[in-house]
Design an enzyme around this catalytic site. Sequence first.
Site, PDB file in Angstrom:
ATOM      1  N   CYS A  31      -6.509  -0.583  -5.242  1.00  0.00           N
ATOM      2  CA  CYS A  31      -6.782  -1.845  -5.865  1.00  0.00           C
ATOM      3  C   CYS A  31      -8.246  -1.837  -6.090  1.00  0.00           C
ATOM      4  O   CYS A  31      -8.963  -1.569  -4.933  1.00  0.00           O
ATOM      5  CB  CYS A  31      -6.328  -3.005  -5.252  1.00  0.00           C
ATOM      6  SG  CYS A  31      -4.613  -3.179  -5.649  1.00  0.00           S
ATOM      7  N   TYR A 174       8.271  -2.277  -7.533  1.00  0.00           N
ATOM      8  CA  TYR A 174       8.221  -2.476  -8.890  1.00  0.00           C
ATOM      9  C   TYR A 174       9.479  -1.892  -9.606  1.00  0.00           C
ATOM     10  O   TYR A 174      10.244  -1.597  -9.044  1.00  0.00           O
ATOM     11  CB  TYR A 174       6.647  -1.671  -9.249  1.00  0.00           C
ATOM     12  CG  TYR A 174       5.571  -2.205  -8.829  1.00  0.00           C
ATOM     13  CD1 TYR A 174       5.428  -3.529  -8.729  1.00  0.00           C
ATOM     14  CD2 TYR A 174       4.809  -1.389  -7.992  1.00  0.00           C
ATOM     15  CE1 TYR A 174       4.078  -4.079  -8.145  1.00  0.00           C
ATOM     16  CE2 TYR A 174       3.430  -1.908  -7.459  1.00  0.00           C
ATOM     17  CZ  TYR A 174       3.225  -3.324  -7.528  1.00  0.00           C
ATOM     18  OH  TYR A 174       2.276  -3.863  -6.886  1.00  0.00           O
TER      19      TYR A 174
END
Length: 680
Positions: A31, A174
Amino acid sequence: MAAESRYQALFDPLKIGPVTAPNRFYQVPHCSGMGHALPRTLAAMRGMKAEGGWGVVCTEYCSIHPTSDDQPYPFAALWDDGDVANLAGMTQQVHAHGALAGVELWHGGSYVPNLASRLPSIGVRSMPSREEPVQSQRMDRSDIRAFRQWHLAAARRARAAGFDIVYVYPTHGYLMWEFLSRSRNDRSDEYGGSLENRARLLREVLEDTRAAVGDRCAIAVRFSADGHGDEHLSAAEAHDLIGLLDDLPDLWDLVVGDYYGEEMATSRFVHEAALEERIARVKRLTRKPVVSVGRFTSPDTMVRQLRTGVLDLIGAARPSIADPFLPSKIREGRLEEIRECIGCNVCYASNYRGAALRCTQNPTMGEEWRRGWHPERVPPGQGGSVLIVGAGPAGLEAAHILGKRGYSVTLADAAGEPGGRVTLESRLPGLAEWARVRDYRLTQLRSMPQVSMYLGNRLSADEVREFGADHVLIATGARWRRDGLGRWHSLAIEGLPTRGVLTPDDIMRGARPEGEVTIFDDDHYYMAPVIAVQLARAGAKVSYVTTTGSVSEWSHYTGEQERTQQQLLELGVQIRVSAAVVGFDGESVGLACVYTGREWRQRASTLVLVTSREPSDELYRELVGEEGAVPDLKIQRIGDCLAPALIAHAVFSGHKAARELDEAGEPAPAGRDRSVVPGN
Ligand code: ADP
Ligand code: SF4
């Protein structure tokens, strides 16, 4: 200069399917807090890693379609040609230094709330999103077909943007992970049931991606080496899956199932190379190259991973943030110059707060484009002398950068050892690695004859004036308040006795209260729980009181909250949430519920107040008077003395002041990475 022969293996190229990594340093996807919204900022930051010698540099999670929108968290995107153009900016900067660029294609599935796109998220079945009160849409076969098309189109766009490695990402909760999960996947069709069926979508997406990228790009799979717990995917199933699919990808990027507790854990809880054993087990099951992480900062540990066959590529996120030039420093034999990550996760917290990446150790992180800062180079200064009062993180960083810029620097500190709060805090339980903030800078200063350090030297205003330096930086830090004032109390707690009331400064300087101790945490980060651990281990009966609903609430953003609360519970610390300390008489503390105001008392012979800090700016005020600094005086305060905050802020403040010293007028404003509407 060539790498010492014992580190040569780190610089051997490696074929990854159709592409070749120039060395073994691999910046895994991480990130950045930049995502699709800050493309220039992102490109410059990733490009800097390549300049520093990382052989592969990847994006963060990169959404394939508007049904995967993680707002408010910043994510990359490849939804259309505009995204292709923006990410091409990154691949160009990475390629300019001979590195490969990787993209982590991602669909969040039920996890994401799609706050921006307002489309329903999709999942193997309808499940709540991670944080918002919304659920996903159950996918039928036509949705599965649509998802495959979106992924395929995104893989084509990735290729068009110039990426060399394209990820397929069935991990971290996910969409494709949902299909793999035994408990999430309740389908009775060909996508549910047996492991082969649950892995069908992953297999299809791998085949689609191959069709999309051909032999132009390698395909990587980010996958958990030990599964995700028996209710989802057991370790045995994860191992079987690697065998079943091994022909399809060119690279396995291995992680572990416990993301917050282990993979991303801070140095308080997990040390370098912690995943080694589990990765080694999986490495034996594949014929493809393997990359994995371990917060590697020691070249000896890195080389051992290659020699013992655990890894083919040294994966890093945080070590590459703390030191983008880590590979070059190893290659050139400048090991003592490595700026080692301290494992604090302040970088991670910035993404979590929606802000561009920042780092405690590396103040230039995220500033490559908007301020034009380089992590290794600073422009020469105009010359002259600088007196810095205070050798904490702000003073040390300023001395280091001013020394590099050619100034004659005198650094004075009242304490007998340098490092200020870093030295003191690094002696608290679990914070030993934080001393790296001090040690990196001291090592730099040792080779700078133009910087002299005087310890055990408390300077008065007269002494500062007499010294007659061209510039003065006051970096005298801050002290914890002894009166309870903070977020909850805007006035001091009334009637506090002088005996039995302590602050973190007292504990860090050796106070060890016994008996019943109440710690009042109105700070909400690491300090109060760390003190609770210190005192509980020393035998005190500790009660931890906080105004929020959980222990150390802000450390949610650094991924430490759960382990912190667990640690206190295991040590037998009594936890009282949603309560404030409102009084103390030496024998008991008065507590109040933050919702109802209901009051009660509990026994305590000591009260430790962790509420807020007061700048130690008396010296500064004496020098500049009530008016404050005027430019001609060339006196400024930096770090906690200016505004008490995290160590990261103190380092940044010292760095900024040192870079901007002698700049005429107001410093140039930082660039803003945005598009401007033409004609308006
Ligand atoms: P920061 O985080 O802003 O760098 P710290 O609290 O870590 O601040 O460090 C401040 C340092 O300043 C401490 O080491 C302290 O001993 C030193 N200091 C405070 N007042 C004086 C003074 N008058 N003269 C010299 N050193 C001082
Ligand atoms: Fe390491 Fe902390 Fe920097 Fe993150 S912020 S890279 S954990 S030093």
